[in-house]
Design a protein around this motif. Sequence first.
Motif, PDB file in Angstrom:
ATOM      1  N   THR A  95      10.776  59.276  15.848  1.00  0.00           N
ATOM      2  CA  THR A  95      11.826  58.796  14.589  1.00  0.00           C
ATOM      3  C   THR A  95      12.090  60.160  13.861  1.00  0.00           C
ATOM      4  O   THR A  95      13.224  59.987  13.192  1.00  0.00           O
ATOM      5  CB  THR A  95      11.293  57.696  14.123  1.00  0.00           C
ATOM      6  OG1 THR A  95      11.244  56.567  15.059  1.00  0.00           O
ATOM      7  CG2 THR A  95      12.649  57.184  13.027  1.00  0.00           C
ATOM      8  N   GLY A 155      12.542  62.356  21.096  1.00  0.00           N
ATOM      9  CA  GLY A 155      12.797  61.973  19.518  1.00  0.00           C
ATOM     10  C   GLY A 155      13.788  63.124  19.332  1.00  0.00           C
ATOM     11  O   GLY A 155      14.981  62.597  18.477  1.00  0.00           O
ATOM     12  N   ALA A 197      15.275  53.856  13.347  1.00  0.00           N
ATOM     13  CA  ALA A 197      16.467  54.800  12.975  1.00  0.00           C
ATOM     14  C   ALA A 197      17.598  53.958  12.581  1.00  0.00           C
ATOM     15  O   ALA A 197      18.230  54.308  11.733  1.00  0.00           O
ATOM     16  CB  ALA A 197      16.585  55.900  13.701  1.00  0.00           C
TER      17      ALA A 197
END
Length: 278
Positions: A95, A155, A197
């Motif tokens: 994240t 990510g 997120a």
Amino acid sequence: MTWIEAVVLGLVQGLTEFLPVSSSGHLRITSALFFDRDAGASFTAVTQLGTEAAVLIYFAKDIGRIVRTWFVGLVDRSVRSSLDYRMGWYVIVGTIPIGIFGLIFKDQIRTAGRNLWLISCTLIIGAMLLAFAEYWGRQTRTLENFRMRDGVVMGFAQAAALVPGVSRSGGTLTAGLLLNLTRETAARYSFLLAIPAVVISGVFSLPDVFEPSAPGTAAPSVAQMVVATLIAFAVGYAAIAWLLRYVAHHTLYVFVLYRVALGSLVICLLATGTISAT
């Protein structure tokens, strides 16, 4: 914002959030084509709370187990080798890129990043990358073989989706296939990776959605925002189940063709002056 606009955009968000076709790109295109304006980046972020609520419910058992194991593992070394403990760290570390880039490029994402020329091009480029990954990926690795490197790479792929048209799920699926993960494994991690997120982005965007700063942006009422988010939740929940079944038995080429067709259509509409790029 009109009620029909809120309902249509809620449906579009729910249908496209988990497919590798870019929900933010679809919301931008739908707004320009049918309502002659932009619903705005904040509207997209807040309706994503609905689709992420669907993820939380659909994967509730998995998420609860991962969270519990992660906290226990902070003090108990014996559980640190388990997949659930490691998955907790994979999601946290994965994240970080979207958090950093989201803060750095916040203003550009809300303005220049929503240009339809850019969105149409990223739809097509993303389709080519997805096709390459589908063709070359060996798909030999399952969730049990997932490593921190995979979480970091996926990510960064998720962070690329800050640009509408790239697609968060499209980027993570592409990265996962290039890492030789199976489609289902890449999809499952993609769902988990999105939760922190998207939830944080949606919560922080709540104040902006009702008073958008960008000119020409439609401002929904509280009731319209709630209805759009609930619609996105209901449709998104069904989309999760469908996508997991689909990727287990089918290639992703249908999404590649769709992205190319949509991107080409938008380019034609822009070139003929049918819709405005901004």
